[in-house]
Design a protein around this motif. Structure first.
Motif, PDB file in Angstrom:
ATOM      1  N   PRO A  18       0.831  -1.203   0.000  1.00 14.95           N
ATOM      2  CA  PRO A  18       0.000   0.000   0.000  1.00 14.95           C
ATOM      3  C   PRO A  18       0.868   1.257   0.000  1.00 14.95           C
ATOM      4  O   PRO A  18       1.847   1.340   0.747  1.00 14.95           O
ATOM      5  CB  PRO A  18      -0.802  -0.111   1.297  1.00 14.95           C
ATOM      6  N   VAL A  19       0.530   2.193  -0.876  1.00 16.37           N
ATOM      7  CA  VAL A  19       1.251   3.468  -0.973  1.00 16.37           C
ATOM      8  C   VAL A  19       0.222   4.577  -1.152  1.00 16.37           C
ATOM      9  O   VAL A  19      -0.967   4.316  -1.321  1.00 16.37           O
ATOM     10  CB  VAL A  19       2.264   3.476  -2.141  1.00 16.37           C
ATOM     11  N   GLU A  20       0.688   5.796  -1.138  1.00 19.58           N
ATOM     12  CA  GLU A  20      -0.200   6.944  -1.309  1.00 19.58           C
ATOM     13  C   GLU A  20       0.334   7.852  -2.401  1.00 19.58           C
ATOM     14  O   GLU A  20       1.530   8.135  -2.454  1.00 19.58           O
ATOM     15  CB  GLU A  20      -0.314   7.717   0.002  1.00 19.58           C
ATOM     16  N   ALA A  21      -0.551   8.287  -3.272  1.00 20.76           N
ATOM     17  CA  ALA A  21      -0.241   9.286  -4.287  1.00 20.76           C
ATOM     18  C   ALA A  21      -1.165  10.470  -4.031  1.00 20.76           C
ATOM     19  O   ALA A  21      -1.828  10.515  -2.991  1.00 20.76           O
ATOM     20  CB  ALA A  21      -0.460   8.707  -5.681  1.00 20.76           C
ATOM     21  N   GLN A  22      -1.192  11.405  -4.965  1.00 20.43           N
ATOM     22  CA  GLN A  22      -2.093  12.541  -4.835  1.00 20.43           C
ATOM     23  C   GLN A  22      -2.965  12.631  -6.078  1.00 20.43           C
ATOM     24  O   GLN A  22      -2.515  12.321  -7.196  1.00 20.43           O
ATOM     25  CB  GLN A  22      -1.315  13.841  -4.646  1.00 20.43           C
ATOM     26  N   GLN A  23      -4.216  13.040  -5.877  1.00 23.66           N
ATOM     27  CA  GLN A  23      -5.136  13.220  -6.990  1.00 23.66           C
ATOM     28  C   GLN A  23      -4.487  14.126  -8.026  1.00 23.66           C
ATOM     29  O   GLN A  23      -3.907  15.152  -7.686  1.00 23.66           O
ATOM     30  CB  GLN A  23      -6.436  13.825  -6.493  1.00 23.66           C
ATOM     31  N   GLY A  24      -4.549  13.717  -9.278  1.00 22.51           N
ATOM     32  CA  GLY A  24      -3.936  14.489 -10.360  1.00 22.51           C
ATOM     33  C   GLY A  24      -2.578  13.959 -10.779  1.00 22.51           C
ATOM     34  O   GLY A  24      -2.081  14.324 -11.840  1.00 22.51           O
ATOM     35  N   ASP A  25      -1.960  13.091  -9.967  1.00 18.91           N
ATOM     36  CA  ASP A  25      -0.689  12.485 -10.357  1.00 18.91           C
ATOM     37  C   ASP A  25      -0.888  11.591 -11.574  1.00 18.91           C
ATOM     38  O   ASP A  25      -1.892  10.884 -11.683  1.00 18.91           O
ATOM     39  CB  ASP A  25      -0.125  11.594  -9.242  1.00 18.91           C
ATOM     40  N   LEU A  26       0.054  11.597 -12.490  1.00 14.55           N
ATOM     41  CA  LEU A  26       0.079  10.591 -13.535  1.00 14.55           C
ATOM     42  C   LEU A  26       0.422   9.259 -12.890  1.00 14.55           C
ATOM     43  O   LEU A  26       1.089   9.209 -11.851  1.00 14.55           O
ATOM     44  CB  LEU A  26       1.124  10.929 -14.594  1.00 14.55           C
ATOM     45  N   LEU A  27       0.000   8.171 -13.496  1.00 14.31           N
ATOM     46  CA  LEU A  27       0.311   6.862 -12.959  1.00 14.31           C
ATOM     47  C   LEU A  27       1.815   6.660 -12.833  1.00 14.31           C
ATOM     48  O   LEU A  27       2.302   6.188 -11.809  1.00 14.31           O
ATOM     49  CB  LEU A  27      -0.296   5.764 -13.837  1.00 14.31           C
ATOM     50  N   ILE A  28       2.569   7.055 -13.838  1.00 11.59           N
ATOM     51  CA  ILE A  28       4.024   6.878 -13.785  1.00 11.59           C
ATOM     52  C   ILE A  28       4.625   7.688 -12.636  1.00 11.59           C
ATOM     53  O   ILE A  28       5.560   7.261 -11.984  1.00 11.59           O
ATOM     54  CB  ILE A  28       4.680   7.204 -15.144  1.00 11.59           C
ATOM     55  N   THR A  29       4.071   8.867 -12.342  1.00 14.57           N
ATOM     56  CA  THR A  29       4.541   9.675 -11.216  1.00 14.57           C
ATOM     57  C   THR A  29       4.301   8.944  -9.905  1.00 14.57           C
ATOM     58  O   THR A  29       5.195   8.843  -9.063  1.00 14.57           O
ATOM     59  CB  THR A  29       3.811  11.032 -11.183  1.00 14.57           C
ATOM     60  N   ALA A  30       3.096   8.416  -9.738  1.00 14.74           N
ATOM     61  CA  ALA A  30       2.766   7.691  -8.505  1.00 14.74           C
ATOM     62  C   ALA A  30       3.692   6.493  -8.315  1.00 14.74           C
ATOM     63  O   ALA A  30       4.162   6.241  -7.206  1.00 14.74           O
ATOM     64  CB  ALA A  30       1.308   7.243  -8.546  1.00 14.74           C
ATOM     65  N   ILE A  31       3.973   5.763  -9.379  1.00  7.87           N
ATOM     66  CA  ILE A  31       4.855   4.593  -9.271  1.00  7.87           C
ATOM     67  C   ILE A  31       6.284   5.006  -8.952  1.00  7.87           C
ATOM     68  O   ILE A  31       6.911   4.478  -8.033  1.00  7.87           O
ATOM     69  CB  ILE A  31       4.803   3.752 -10.561  1.00  7.87           C
ATOM     70  N   LEU A  32       6.826   5.964  -9.696  1.00  4.85           N
ATOM     71  CA  LEU A  32       8.235   6.335  -9.508  1.00  4.85           C
ATOM     72  C   LEU A  32       8.490   7.087  -8.206  1.00  4.85           C
ATOM     73  O   LEU A  32       9.633   7.175  -7.761  1.00  4.85           O
ATOM     74  CB  LEU A  32       8.746   7.124 -10.713  1.00  4.85           C
ATOM     75  N   LEU A  33       7.445   7.608  -7.554  1.00  2.91           N
ATOM     76  CA  LEU A  33       7.630   8.179  -6.221  1.00  2.91           C
ATOM     77  C   LEU A  33       7.926   7.087  -5.186  1.00  2.91           C
ATOM     78  O   LEU A  33       8.468   7.369  -4.128  1.00  2.91           O
ATOM     79  CB  LEU A  33       6.379   8.956  -5.793  1.00  2.91           C
TER      80      LEU A  33
END
Length: 66
Positions: A18-33
């Motif tokens: 489980p991880v957290e991204a932010q609304q509006g992030d591209l999928l690749i951004t969420a993964i590479l974070l």
């Protein structure tokens, strides 16, 4: 820590973690974070960070909860 990019938190799971991204992030951004690379290179040793880094390729495989 992550930079606040202004979106609401979005919970997702990457490779069972489980991880957290932010609304509006591209999928690749969420993964590479949360990962050093997007996936393993299929034709030899090494990793890939996405074909174009614009989220316009077929490197991101996604399974939706629904």
């Amino acid at each position: 820590g992550q930079l606040d990019r202004g979106g609401a938190p979005v919970a997702l799971t990457i490779d069972g973690e489980p991880v957290e991204a932010q609304q509006g992030d591209l999928l690749i951004t969420a993964i590479l974070l949360h990962r050093a690379a997007l996936r393993r290179f299929e034709f030899g040793p090494g990793s890939r960070a996405g074909f174009c880094l614009m989220a316009a390729c077929q490197d991101c495989w996604v399974q939706l909860a629904d």
